[in-house]
Design a protein around this motif. Structure first.
Motif, PDB file in Angstrom:
ATOM      1  N   GLY A 238      37.911 -15.401 -43.328  1.00 24.67           N
ATOM      2  CA  GLY A 238      38.807 -15.658 -41.933  1.00 24.67           C
ATOM      3  C   GLY A 238      37.968 -16.447 -40.684  1.00 24.67           C
ATOM      4  O   GLY A 238      37.013 -17.210 -41.311  1.00 24.67           O
ATOM      5  N   ILE A 239      38.506 -16.526 -39.687  1.00 25.82           N
ATOM      6  CA  ILE A 239      37.849 -17.369 -38.625  1.00 25.82           C
ATOM      7  C   ILE A 239      36.412 -16.554 -38.004  1.00 25.82           C
ATOM      8  O   ILE A 239      36.566 -15.533 -37.753  1.00 25.82           O
ATOM      9  CB  ILE A 239      38.959 -17.734 -37.692  1.00 25.82           C
ATOM     10  N   ALA A 240      35.475 -17.603 -37.698  1.00 21.88           N
ATOM     11  CA  ALA A 240      34.471 -16.913 -37.084  1.00 21.88           C
ATOM     12  C   ALA A 240      33.902 -17.696 -35.958  1.00 21.88           C
ATOM     13  O   ALA A 240      33.910 -18.777 -35.891  1.00 21.88           O
ATOM     14  CB  ALA A 240      33.299 -16.827 -38.098  1.00 21.88           C
ATOM     15  N   GLN A 241      33.401 -17.083 -35.033  1.00 15.92           N
ATOM     16  CA  GLN A 241      32.843 -17.594 -33.898  1.00 15.92           C
ATOM     17  C   GLN A 241      31.246 -17.375 -33.920  1.00 15.92           C
ATOM     18  O   GLN A 241      30.837 -16.361 -33.422  1.00 15.92           O
ATOM     19  CB  GLN A 241      33.250 -17.051 -32.504  1.00 15.92           C
ATOM     20  N   ALA A 242      30.640 -18.415 -34.476  1.00 10.47           N
ATOM     21  CA  ALA A 242      29.248 -18.346 -34.823  1.00 10.47           C
ATOM     22  C   ALA A 242      28.329 -19.280 -34.052  1.00 10.47           C
ATOM     23  O   ALA A 242      28.677 -20.246 -33.423  1.00 10.47           O
ATOM     24  CB  ALA A 242      29.178 -18.321 -36.061  1.00 10.47           C
ATOM     25  N   PRO A 243      26.899 -18.942 -33.882  1.00 11.21           N
ATOM     26  CA  PRO A 243      26.011 -20.085 -33.418  1.00 11.21           C
ATOM     27  C   PRO A 243      25.974 -21.273 -34.084  1.00 11.21           C
ATOM     28  O   PRO A 243      26.115 -21.393 -35.191  1.00 11.21           O
ATOM     29  CB  PRO A 243      24.618 -19.006 -33.465  1.00 11.21           C
ATOM     30  N   ARG A 244      25.887 -22.269 -33.271  1.00 10.82           N
ATOM     31  CA  ARG A 244      25.909 -23.610 -33.987  1.00 10.82           C
ATOM     32  C   ARG A 244      24.634 -23.849 -34.772  1.00 10.82           C
ATOM     33  O   ARG A 244      24.644 -24.689 -35.604  1.00 10.82           O
ATOM     34  CB  ARG A 244      26.081 -24.479 -32.772  1.00 10.82           C
ATOM     35  N   PHE A 245      23.566 -23.570 -34.368  1.00 13.15           N
ATOM     36  CA  PHE A 245      22.128 -23.578 -35.113  1.00 13.15           C
ATOM     37  C   PHE A 245      22.419 -23.042 -36.499  1.00 13.15           C
ATOM     38  O   PHE A 245      21.926 -23.364 -37.587  1.00 13.15           O
ATOM     39  CB  PHE A 245      21.110 -23.135 -34.640  1.00 13.15           C
TER      40      PHE A 245
END
Length: 311
Positions: A238-245
């Motif tokens: 699925g789609i995730a909203q995650a920290p860029r680091f």
């Protein structure tokens, strides 16, 4: 019996695992160490340690006594430090809790710098997003993402973590790309992140100009660990909203592709929290100051360009 000295000896025996190593680190004869622990046990009228020919095992009473002794000794060290010259280096044991992802990817790679600055601080890092009993577990502070809800804790914001929204190439090939955040509630599946405190899956927040959209995504799987969250997205769940680091390597390898790029994500605030019953000691203060500078390095422009951008 000097009970305070006996407590320090007992703690060192527990930490080193036997009397011989404890005696060596304390620069004492082994017989002295043994006699001090025995005197402490006689004073308490309980057995703190079970001895065998090969190792020392901590009893149930011993484990309880160890935790309380560590708390008392830590407070004594802090009191001594506060009375000392302000120019002296902070020292002592510092117990910090933080997420495994932040520890592995941000803090631990930079720890040599912290140790060079403060060589007399012994840092104990507990990894996880679990609920913590700060007093019983002798935890000095915790690093937590998101606004703290526990009013019994003092919270200091140390920075913000940039977020972006991602999907695996496999997912995009199968389901296409979302065109609007609201699509995550209707036509797409996301990876859910389960908040340890509330037991609920976190909402996703998107911004564009003056418009703010908060969505509660549909999910096929939810997890309560940040690394598992990103790995589930890489696996196409699925789609995730995650920290860029956390995602920069996966983006560089083409394992994740940024979607909804016209919408920015509200940065995730990062806080240091500690109980109101504890003052902010010098060792905690220098760690927080060091951490603030470390978090400032997590800039959105550090994100690598993906091998293929989503349209």
């Amino acid at each position: 019996m000097d009970q305070l000295s006996a407590m320090r000896v007992f703690v060192r025996v527990v930490e080193t695992g036997n009397f011989t190593r404890a005696a060596a680190t304390l620069n004492m004869p082994k017989t002295t160490v043994t006699n001090m622990v025995q005197s402490l046990e006689a004073h308490l009228n309980t057995t703190l340690l079970n001895r065998t020919t090969r190792r020392v095992m901590v009893t149930t009473d011993g484990a309880l006594y160890y935790e309380r002794a560590m708390q008392i000794l830590s407070e004594i060290d802090e009191l001594d430090g506060s009375m000392s010259n302000s120019q002296m280096q902070p020292k002592g044991r510092l117990r910090v809790e933080m997420s495994g992802a932040f520890a592995d990817l941000v803090v631990i790679p930079a720890l040599c710098d912290f140790y060079q600055r403060y060589p007399q601080i012994r840092l104990d890092i507990g990894v996880g997003d679990r609920l913590v009993d700060y007093i019983a577990e002798n935890v000095d502070c915790a690093l937590r993402a998101g606004t703290p809800q526990d009013q019994s804790l003092i919270a200091r914001k140390v920075g913000e973590i940039p977020l972006s929204t991602y999907a695996a190439p496999f997912y995009i090939e199968k389901f296409g790309e979302p065109l609007h955040p609201k699509d995550l509630e209707e036509d797409h599946v996301s990876v859910g992140y389960l908040n340890a405190q509330s037991g609920r899956v976190l909402a996703m927040e998107f911004c564009q100009s003056d418009e703010v959209v908060e969505v509660t995504p549909r999910y096929a799987v939810s997890v309560n660990d940040a690394r598992s969250y990103v790995n589930a997205a890489i696996a196409g769940m699925g789609i995730a909203q995650a920290p860029r680091f956390m995602t920069k390597d996966a983006v560089a390898k083409g394992e994740l592709i940024e979607v909804l790029s016209r919408w920015s994500c509200t940065p995730l605030p990062l806080y240091i929290v500690y109980p109101q019953t504890r003052h902010l000691s010098n060792k905690v203060r220098v760690f927080v100051d060091w951490l603030v500078k470390l978090v400032q390095g997590l800039k959105a422009e550090d994100h690598p360009e993906p091998l293929r951008k989503a349209s």
